[in-house]
Design a protein around this motif. Structure first.
Motif, short mmCIF file in Angstrom:
data_model
loop_
_atom_site.label_atom_id
_atom_site.label_comp_id
_atom_site.label_asym_id
_atom_site.label_seq_id
_atom_site.Cartn_x
_atom_site.Cartn_y
_atom_site.Cartn_z
N ALA A 138 -7.27 37.67 66.36
CA ALA A 138 -7.67 39.05 66.03
C ALA A 138 -9.14 39.00 65.66
O ALA A 138 -9.53 38.39 64.66
N VAL A 139 -9.99 39.64 66.48
CA VAL A 139 -11.44 39.49 66.33
C VAL A 139 -12.08 40.85 66.04
O VAL A 139 -11.77 41.85 66.69
N THR A 140 -12.97 40.85 65.05
CA THR A 140 -13.81 42.00 64.77
C THR A 140 -15.26 41.58 64.93
O THR A 140 -15.67 40.54 64.40
N LEU A 141 -16.03 42.34 65.70
CA LEU A 141 -17.45 42.05 65.88
C LEU A 141 -18.25 43.14 65.17
O LEU A 141 -18.12 44.32 65.48
N LEU A 142 -19.08 42.71 64.21
CA LEU A 142 -19.96 43.61 63.47
C LEU A 142 -21.40 43.35 63.87
O LEU A 142 -21.79 42.19 64.07
N THR A 143 -22.20 44.39 63.95
CA THR A 143 -23.63 44.20 64.22
C THR A 143 -24.43 45.33 63.59
O THR A 143 -23.99 46.48 63.60
N PRO A 144 -25.59 45.04 63.01
CA PRO A 144 -26.45 46.10 62.50
C PRO A 144 -27.16 46.88 63.59
O PRO A 144 -27.75 47.93 63.33
N ALA A 145 -27.10 46.38 64.83
CA ALA A 145 -27.72 47.09 65.95
C ALA A 145 -26.87 48.30 66.33
O ALA A 145 -25.70 48.42 65.96
N SER A 146 -27.44 49.18 67.12
CA SER A 146 -26.72 50.37 67.54
C SER A 146 -25.80 50.11 68.73
O SER A 146 -24.98 50.96 69.08
N LYS A 147 -25.93 48.93 69.36
CA LYS A 147 -25.09 48.55 70.48
C LYS A 147 -24.71 47.08 70.36
O LYS A 147 -25.42 46.29 69.74
N VAL A 148 -23.59 46.72 70.96
CA VAL A 148 -23.18 45.32 71.04
C VAL A 148 -24.16 44.58 71.95
O VAL A 148 -24.53 45.07 73.01
N SER A 149 -24.56 43.38 71.52
CA SER A 149 -25.46 42.54 72.35
C SER A 149 -26.62 43.36 72.89
O SER A 149 -26.92 43.37 74.09
N ALA A 150 -27.31 44.06 71.98
CA ALA A 150 -28.27 45.09 72.38
C ALA A 150 -29.38 44.56 73.29
O ALA A 150 -29.84 45.27 74.19
N TRP A 151 -29.82 43.32 73.08
CA TRP A 151 -30.93 42.79 73.88
C TRP A 151 -30.56 42.67 75.35
O TRP A 151 -31.43 42.68 76.23
N THR A 152 -29.25 42.58 75.63
CA THR A 152 -28.84 42.40 77.02
C THR A 152 -29.01 43.67 77.85
O THR A 152 -28.72 43.66 79.05
N GLU A 153 -29.47 44.73 77.23
CA GLU A 153 -29.88 45.88 78.04
C GLU A 153 -30.98 45.48 79.03
O GLU A 153 -31.06 46.01 80.14
N THR A 155 -31.22 42.72 80.56
CA THR A 155 -30.65 41.95 81.66
C THR A 155 -29.53 42.71 82.37
O THR A 155 -28.82 42.13 83.20
N LEU A 156 -29.37 43.99 82.03
CA LEU A 156 -28.41 44.89 82.66
C LEU A 156 -26.95 44.47 82.44
O LEU A 156 -26.06 44.84 83.21
N GLU A 157 -26.70 43.73 81.35
CA GLU A 157 -25.35 43.24 81.08
C GLU A 157 -24.64 44.00 79.96
O GLU A 157 -23.42 43.88 79.81
N GLN A 158 -25.38 44.78 79.16
CA GLN A 158 -24.82 45.32 77.94
C GLN A 158 -23.56 46.17 78.14
O GLN A 158 -22.55 45.94 77.45
N PRO A 159 -23.55 47.13 79.06
CA PRO A 159 -22.32 47.93 79.21
C PRO A 159 -21.10 47.09 79.58
O PRO A 159 -19.99 47.34 79.11
N ARG A 160 -21.30 46.07 80.43
CA ARG A 160 -20.17 45.23 80.85
C ARG A 160 -19.65 44.40 79.68
O ARG A 160 -18.45 44.20 79.54
N ILE A 161 -20.58 43.86 78.85
CA ILE A 161 -20.16 43.07 77.69
C ILE A 161 -19.32 43.92 76.75
O ILE A 161 -18.24 43.50 76.30
N LEU A 166 -13.81 45.50 74.51
CA LEU A 166 -12.81 46.53 74.23
C LEU A 166 -11.52 46.27 75.00
O LEU A 166 -10.42 46.44 74.47
N GLU A 167 -11.64 45.82 76.25
CA GLU A 167 -10.45 45.52 77.05
C GLU A 167 -9.63 44.39 76.42
O GLU A 167 -8.40 44.38 76.52
N LEU A 168 -10.31 43.46 75.75
CA LEU A 168 -9.64 42.32 75.13
C LEU A 168 -9.12 42.63 73.73
O LEU A 168 -8.52 41.77 73.08
N GLY A 169 -9.35 43.85 73.25
CA GLY A 169 -8.84 44.24 71.94
C GLY A 169 -9.74 43.88 70.78
O GLY A 169 -9.31 43.94 69.61
N VAL A 170 -10.99 43.51 71.05
CA VAL A 170 -11.93 43.21 69.97
C VAL A 170 -12.30 44.51 69.26
O VAL A 170 -12.65 45.50 69.90
N GLN A 171 -12.21 44.49 67.93
CA GLN A 171 -12.64 45.64 67.14
C GLN A 171 -14.17 45.58 66.99
O GLN A 171 -14.69 44.61 66.45
N VAL A 172 -14.85 46.58 67.47
CA VAL A 172 -16.31 46.58 67.49
C VAL A 172 -16.83 47.63 66.52
O VAL A 172 -16.38 48.78 66.54
#
Length: 271
Positions: A138-153, A155-161, A166-172
Motif C-alpha cells: 500500500a503506497v502513498t506518494l507525497l510531494t510539495p510540487a504541484s504535480k507528480v515527478s514534475a520535472w519530467t514535464e 521529457t514529456l513523461e509526466q502525464p504517463r507517470i 493511479l492505475e496501480l492504486g498509489v495514493q497521490v
C-alpha cells in the motif's frame, strides 16, 4: 581513443554505477544502454585495464603511478529530509524505518503501508512507488510540487507517470509538505500539511522513503587533497572529481562531465 593507458578501477563487481540500480526499476531498463555501449567500446581497447571489485583508498592511488586521476565515486541519497522544501534536516538522528533510495537499493527492509516523499521531482520517486505497488504494498506518494515527478514535464513523461501510479492504486497527494517524523507503536507517525495552508494532519505508515537530495561521495577526493604534498613524488599532476562525485545531477550531466574531463585532460586550466 586519444592513446592514453587507462586503468578503470571499479569499486563493485559491475560497471555502471547508479544505473545498475535505477535501470532495475519499472520503465527504466533502457537507461542501462548508456553504460552498456561504453563498456562494449572499452572492452575492445587494448590500452584500457578494467579492474572490478577494486575499491581504492588514497594509498592505492598514490602508489598507482598515474599522472591523471579522475574520481567518479558518485553520490548518496540523504535520509534526513534535507532538500528543496527543507533547508534543515527533519531528523537529527537516523530512524530505522526512514530510508533513502540508497538504502532501498542496498536491500534494507521496507514494510507496508509505505509513504514515499518526493522532493526531487524527477523519475526516481515515481519509479520506486510503481515498484512497491506492483509488489503488493500500500503506497502513498507525497510531494510539495504541484504535480507528480514534475520535472519530467520536460521529457514529456509526466502525464504517463501520474496515470500509471493511479492505475496501480498509489495514493497521490501533491502540494503537500512533510513537517515532522515521529516513531510510534505502529511504525511512524508523519505530520503533513498542504503547502497552501498550514493545517497539520497525521499520517501513519510502517516505512518512509525520502527522495530529497544527494550528497557527493567525495571522501576519497578529500583524502587525496589532504595529501597533495605527496602528489609530485607519486607522479600525480591532477586529481579531479567528475559526474555525481562533483555535483549530483542527471545521468546526461554525468556523461557530459566525464566527456569534458577527457577533452580537457591536457589543458592547464582550473576545472
Amino acid at each position: 581513443q586519444r592513446g592514453y593507458e587507462v586503468i578503470l578501477a571499479e569499486a563493485g563487481a559491475r560497471l555502471g554505477g547508479r544505473l545498475c540500480d535505477e535501470a532495475a526499476l519499472p520503465g527504466l531498463a533502457s537507461w542501462l544502454r548508456v553504460a552498456d555501449h561504453r563498456i562494449h567500446q572499452l572492452r575492445r581497447m587494448g590500452n584500457v585495464r578494467i579492474l572490478p571489485d577494486n575499491r581504492l583508498a588514497a594509498d592505492d592511488i598514490l602508489g598507482a603511478g598515474c599522472q591523471q586521476v579522475f574520481l567518479a565515486t558518485g553520490s548518496r541519497w540523504r535520509r534526513d529530509g534535507l532538500g528543496r522544501q527543507h533547508r534543515a534536516p527533519l531528523l537529527a538522528a537516523p530512524i530505522a524505518q526512514v530510508l533513502g533510495p540508497s538504502e532501498v537499493f542496498a536491500g534494507a527492509p521496507v514494510a507496508s503501508p509505505l509513504v514515499i516523499y518526493d522532493d526531487d521531482h524527477y523519475v526516481l520517486a515515481g519509479a520506486l512507488a510503481e515498484r512497491f505497488a506492483r509488489a503488493g504494498f500500500a503506497v502513498t506518494l507525497l510531494t510539495p510540487a504541484s504535480k507528480v515527478s514534475a520535472w519530467t514535464e520536460y521529457t514529456l513523461e509526466q502525464p504517463r507517470i501520474h496515470a500509471r501510479l493511479l492505475e496501480l492504486g498509489v495514493q497521490v497527494a501533491t502540494a503537500v509538505e512533510l513537517l515532522a517524523i515521529t516513531p510510534d507503536t505502529a511504525g511512524l507517525a508523519l505530520s503533513i500539511s498542504s503547502i497552501h495552508e498550514m493545517r497539520p494532519q497525521r499520517l501513519e505508515c510502517a516505512s518512509l522513503v525520502l527522495v530529497t537530495m544527494r550528497d557527493p561521495d567525495d571522501e576519497l577526493a578529500q583524502a587525496l587533497h589532504a595529501r597533495n604534498d605527496e602528489w609530485a613524488d607519486a607522479g600525480i599532476r591532477r586529481v579531479r572529481c567528475v559526474g555525481d562525485a562533483l555535483a549530483p545531477g542527471t545521468v546526461a550531466a554525468a556523461v557530459y562531465g566525464g566527456h569534458r574531463a577527457a577533452r580537457e585532460l591536457d589543458l592547464d586550466i582550473d576545472p
